[in-house]
Design an enzyme around this catalytic site. Structure first.
Site, PDB file in Angstrom:
ATOM      1  N   ALA A 103       0.775  -1.189  -0.065  1.00  0.00           N
ATOM      2  CA  ALA A 103      -0.010  -0.117  -0.030  1.00  0.00           C
ATOM      3  C   ALA A 103       0.690   1.352  -0.051  1.00  0.00           C
ATOM      4  O   ALA A 103       0.440   2.183  -0.228  1.00  0.00           O
ATOM      5  CB  ALA A 103      -0.809   0.127   1.202  1.00  0.00           C
ATOM      6  N   ASP A 114       2.422  -2.507   4.160  1.00  0.00           N
ATOM      7  CA  ASP A 114       3.524  -2.514   3.276  1.00  0.00           C
ATOM      8  C   ASP A 114       4.758  -2.843   4.401  1.00  0.00           C
ATOM      9  O   ASP A 114       4.529  -2.416   5.409  1.00  0.00           O
ATOM     10  CB  ASP A 114       3.761  -1.336   2.461  1.00  0.00           C
ATOM     11  CG  ASP A 114       4.586  -1.527   1.330  1.00  0.00           C
ATOM     12  OD1 ASP A 114       5.781  -1.574   1.450  1.00  0.00           O
ATOM     13  OD2 ASP A 114       4.047  -0.972   0.232  1.00  0.00           O
ATOM     14  N   ASN A 136       9.555 -10.433  -7.574  1.00  0.00           N
ATOM     15  CA  ASN A 136       8.254 -10.419  -7.206  1.00  0.00           C
ATOM     16  C   ASN A 136       7.782 -11.834  -6.664  1.00  0.00           C
ATOM     17  O   ASN A 136       6.594 -12.151  -6.307  1.00  0.00           O
ATOM     18  CB  ASN A 136       7.506  -9.810  -8.261  1.00  0.00           C
ATOM     19  CG  ASN A 136       7.726  -8.136  -8.312  1.00  0.00           C
ATOM     20  OD1 ASN A 136       8.636  -7.676  -7.578  1.00  0.00           O
ATOM     21  ND2 ASN A 136       7.445  -7.483  -9.398  1.00  0.00           N
ATOM     22  N   THR A 176       0.514  -7.681  -9.014  1.00  0.00           N
ATOM     23  CA  THR A 176       1.964  -7.854  -8.938  1.00  0.00           C
ATOM     24  C   THR A 176       2.266  -8.461 -10.449  1.00  0.00           C
ATOM     25  O   THR A 176       1.754  -9.661 -10.453  1.00  0.00           O
ATOM     26  CB  THR A 176       2.776  -8.332  -7.712  1.00  0.00           C
ATOM     27  OG1 THR A 176       2.172  -7.808  -6.417  1.00  0.00           O
ATOM     28  CG2 THR A 176       4.232  -8.661  -7.666  1.00  0.00           C
ATOM     29  N   HIS A 230      -1.727 -11.319 -19.361  1.00  0.00           N
ATOM     30  CA  HIS A 230      -1.529  -9.798 -18.950  1.00  0.00           C
ATOM     31  C   HIS A 230      -0.029  -9.181 -19.306  1.00  0.00           C
ATOM     32  O   HIS A 230       0.622  -8.684 -18.543  1.00  0.00           O
ATOM     33  CB  HIS A 230      -1.902  -9.493 -17.587  1.00  0.00           C
ATOM     34  CG  HIS A 230      -1.639  -8.037 -17.080  1.00  0.00           C
ATOM     35  ND1 HIS A 230      -2.392  -7.039 -17.597  1.00  0.00           N
ATOM     36  CD2 HIS A 230      -1.226  -7.604 -16.156  1.00  0.00           C
ATOM     37  CE1 HIS A 230      -2.052  -5.779 -16.988  1.00  0.00           C
ATOM     38  NE2 HIS A 230      -1.094  -6.261 -16.112  1.00  0.00           N
TER      39      HIS A 230
END
Length: 311
Positions: free
Chosen positions: A8, A34, A94, A118, A177
């Site tokens: 966040a 976060d 990630n 992500t 994506h």
């Protein structure tokens, strides 16, 4: 209704949190997490906005306090793209972040609807699924890859190209994506026709729109504001479905029994259990059929990468 945003304090996360604070239904709870120590301050900052949405912020190594009682979890944590990187370059960093956060979701809020923002989404959603399976809590109707940015870009670019009111333009985007796996079904848009050249140019622009932003920001970031808006739209649709609203339809990257790949982006009907129904994406043009078939090796390799990362 409680919505948690993980990541966040980042560019997407802060934009998303601001939009949710102003748009979530009254009496919702917004929980921000976060690793960055600034996160409780982001929550305090947002708490001064006069809407009936309670905001709390959590920092540190453990997101569990932010996840307790969450109905929806939106995960945007991770590193952003820089010039010269593609979404797969993000994988090395990630992948581990998503794995660790989804492990906490499995332990703390196993029934929550989880939206993965992500990148690389084609792979991180597969990672999330494997983590949830290992924990014995996987429900394919409750895990989503958020591909809404491809949809809003398609709607914007088509409206610009054809001089339409963007509110009247609806575009289904299928596949995945990233790059060639993003396939807008331009042939289905009512009331407009495109030349072959227009279709090819628009499709390429939509597929490369993320790079357009990365390059325009000259090393200063990636698509954070438009992604925040897209994630907010999708998150609000999840909430509306949970609340029992009828006919809430969005495109998302899901484990939906597609003939093409284990995970595939297509229209879904949302409801009280997450995915109520995977909808057929309808008839496609020859160009679209060829593009769909050509993407599948890339898409399936992306998925396999995620499965193998966890195993």
């Amino acid at each position: 209704m409680k919505v948690a945003v993980l990541g966040a304090a980042g560019g997407i996360g802060q934009a998303l949190a601001l939009l949710l604070k102003t748009q979530l239904p009254a009496d919702s709870k917004l929980s921000l997490y976060d690793i960055a120590p600034v996160t409780p301050g982001v929550a305090v900052d947002l708490s001064h906005i006069p809407t009936a949405v309670e905001v709390k912020g959590f920092a540190g190594q453990d997101p569990s306090p932010a996840l307790e009682g969450a109905d929806v979890v939106l995960i945007s944590a991770g590193v952003a793209r820089k010039p010269g990187m593609d979404r797969s370059d993000l994988f090395n960093i990630n992948a581990g972040i998503v794995r660790n956060l989804v492990e906490k979701c499995a332990a703390t809020c196993p029934k929550a609807l989880i939206g993965i923002i992500t990148n690389p989404v084609n792979t991180t959603v597969a990672i999330a699924a494997e983590v949830l399976k290992a924990a014995g809590v996987y429900d394919k109707n409750r895990l989503f890859g958020v591909t809404t940015l491809d949809v809003i870009r398609s709607e914007t670019f088509v409206a610009e190209a054809k001089g339409l009111n963007v509110a009247d333009v609806n575009v289904n985007v299928i596949g995945g994506h990233s790059g060639v796996t993003i396939l807008p079904l331009l042939s289905q848009i009512e009331g407009v026709s495109f030349s072959d050249e227009e279709v090819a140019a628009l499709t390429t622009r939509i597929q490369n729109a993320g790079t357009e932003v990365v390059e325009a920001k000259a090393g200063g970031g990636s698509a954070t504001l438009s992604m925040g808006q897209a994630a907010c739209r999708f998150g609000l649709s999840l909430v509306r479905g949970l609340q029992g609203e009828a006919n809430v339809v969005e495109c998302a990257y899901v484990d939906g029994g597609s003939e093409h790949a284990e995970f595939f982006a297509q229209p879904i009907l949302l409801g009280k259990n997450g995915v109520e129904k995977v909808l057929a994406y309808g008839d496609v043009s020859e160009f679209e059929a060829n593009a769909r078939d050509a993407m599948l090796d890339t898409l399936n390799a992306d998925i396999k990468l995620g499965v193998e990362f966890v195993k």
